[in-house]
Design a protein around this motif. Structure first.
Motif, PDB file in Angstrom:
ATOM      1  N   PHE A  65      61.262  16.875  -7.496  1.00 24.28           N
ATOM      2  CA  PHE A  65      59.870  17.011  -7.894  1.00 24.28           C
ATOM      3  C   PHE A  65      59.680  17.371  -9.352  1.00 24.28           C
ATOM      4  O   PHE A  65      58.554  17.584  -9.808  1.00 24.28           O
ATOM      5  CB  PHE A  65      59.182  18.061  -7.013  1.00 24.28           C
ATOM      6  CG  PHE A  65      59.073  17.652  -5.564  1.00 24.28           C
ATOM      7  CD1 PHE A  65      58.065  16.792  -5.161  1.00 24.28           C
ATOM      8  CD2 PHE A  65      59.993  18.095  -4.634  1.00 24.28           C
ATOM      9  CE1 PHE A  65      57.966  16.402  -3.844  1.00 24.28           C
ATOM     10  CE2 PHE A  65      59.897  17.705  -3.316  1.00 24.28           C
ATOM     11  CZ  PHE A  65      58.872  16.849  -2.913  1.00 24.28           C
ATOM     12  N   LYS A  66      60.743  17.453 -10.119  1.00 24.39           N
ATOM     13  CA  LYS A  66      60.637  17.841 -11.525  1.00 24.39           C
ATOM     14  C   LYS A  66      59.758  16.874 -12.312  1.00 24.39           C
ATOM     15  O   LYS A  66      59.045  17.282 -13.227  1.00 24.39           O
ATOM     16  CB  LYS A  66      62.017  17.971 -12.160  1.00 24.39           C
ATOM     17  CG  LYS A  66      62.681  19.263 -11.804  1.00 24.39           C
ATOM     18  CD  LYS A  66      63.867  19.508 -12.661  1.00 24.39           C
ATOM     19  CE  LYS A  66      64.412  20.888 -12.251  1.00 24.39           C
ATOM     20  NZ  LYS A  66      65.417  21.363 -13.116  1.00 24.39           N
ATOM     21  N   GLU A  67      59.759  15.604 -11.971  1.00 28.10           N
ATOM     22  CA  GLU A  67      58.954  14.624 -12.716  1.00 28.10           C
ATOM     23  C   GLU A  67      57.458  14.832 -12.490  1.00 28.10           C
ATOM     24  O   GLU A  67      56.645  14.352 -13.280  1.00 28.10           O
ATOM     25  CB  GLU A  67      59.349  13.196 -12.330  1.00 28.10           C
ATOM     26  CG  GLU A  67      59.055  12.866 -10.894  1.00 28.10           C
ATOM     27  CD  GLU A  67      59.575  11.498 -10.510  1.00 28.10           C
ATOM     28  OE1 GLU A  67      58.759  10.596 -10.344  1.00 28.10           O
ATOM     29  OE2 GLU A  67      60.809  11.367 -10.382  1.00 28.10           O
ATOM     30  N   TYR A  68      57.069  15.510 -11.432  1.00 29.09           N
ATOM     31  CA  TYR A  68      55.640  15.749 -11.157  1.00 29.09           C
ATOM     32  C   TYR A  68      55.120  17.029 -11.796  1.00 29.09           C
ATOM     33  O   TYR A  68      53.954  17.333 -11.718  1.00 29.09           O
ATOM     34  CB  TYR A  68      55.412  15.833  -9.631  1.00 29.09           C
ATOM     35  CG  TYR A  68      55.798  14.581  -8.912  1.00 29.09           C
ATOM     36  CD1 TYR A  68      55.021  13.437  -9.036  1.00 29.09           C
ATOM     37  CD2 TYR A  68      56.948  14.536  -8.144  1.00 29.09           C
ATOM     38  CE1 TYR A  68      55.386  12.263  -8.375  1.00 29.09           C
ATOM     39  CE2 TYR A  68      57.317  13.380  -7.473  1.00 29.09           C
ATOM     40  CZ  TYR A  68      56.527  12.249  -7.605  1.00 29.09           C
ATOM     41  OH  TYR A  68      56.893  11.115  -6.966  1.00 29.09           O
ATOM     42  N   MET A  69      55.961  17.788 -12.453  1.00 32.27           N
ATOM     43  CA  MET A  69      55.543  19.059 -13.029  1.00 32.27           C
ATOM     44  C   MET A  69      55.305  18.942 -14.503  1.00 32.27           C
ATOM     45  O   MET A  69      55.705  18.224 -15.237  1.00 32.27           O
ATOM     46  CB  MET A  69      56.575  20.117 -12.759  1.00 32.27           C
ATOM     47  CG  MET A  69      56.796  20.284 -11.290  1.00 32.27           C
ATOM     48  SD  MET A  69      57.537  21.862 -11.008  1.00 32.27           S
ATOM     49  CE  MET A  69      56.953  22.182  -9.414  1.00 32.27           C
TER      50      MET A  69
END
Length: 69
Positions: A65-69
């Motif tokens: 989920f790092k790309e959504y933060m």
């Protein structure tokens, strides 16, 4: 009923010994004296102490989920 009032402490003692004590009025049974059973304290709080483990990084963002933060 009158007799029960005058001998109440004796009747309670009999009930505590396990005797069945019935109090009646005019020959009609009304109530039964029974000892109160002690309740064992609940083990609900702290019953899992030492059984759970939380990772030091449990609140870190997940790699997926790092790309959504």
């Amino acid at each position: 009923m009158y007799e029960a009032k005058t001998h109440f402490s004796l009747l309670v003692g009999e009930a505590l010994k396990g005797e069945e004590v019935v109090i009646a009025r005019n020959g009609k049974p009304l109530v039964k004296l029974v000892p109160v059973k002690e309740r064992k304290p609940s083990d609900a709080f702290g019953m899992d102490r030492g059984k759970l483990w939380i990772s030091p990084d449990f609140d870190e963002p997940l790699e997926d989920f790092k790309e959504y933060m």
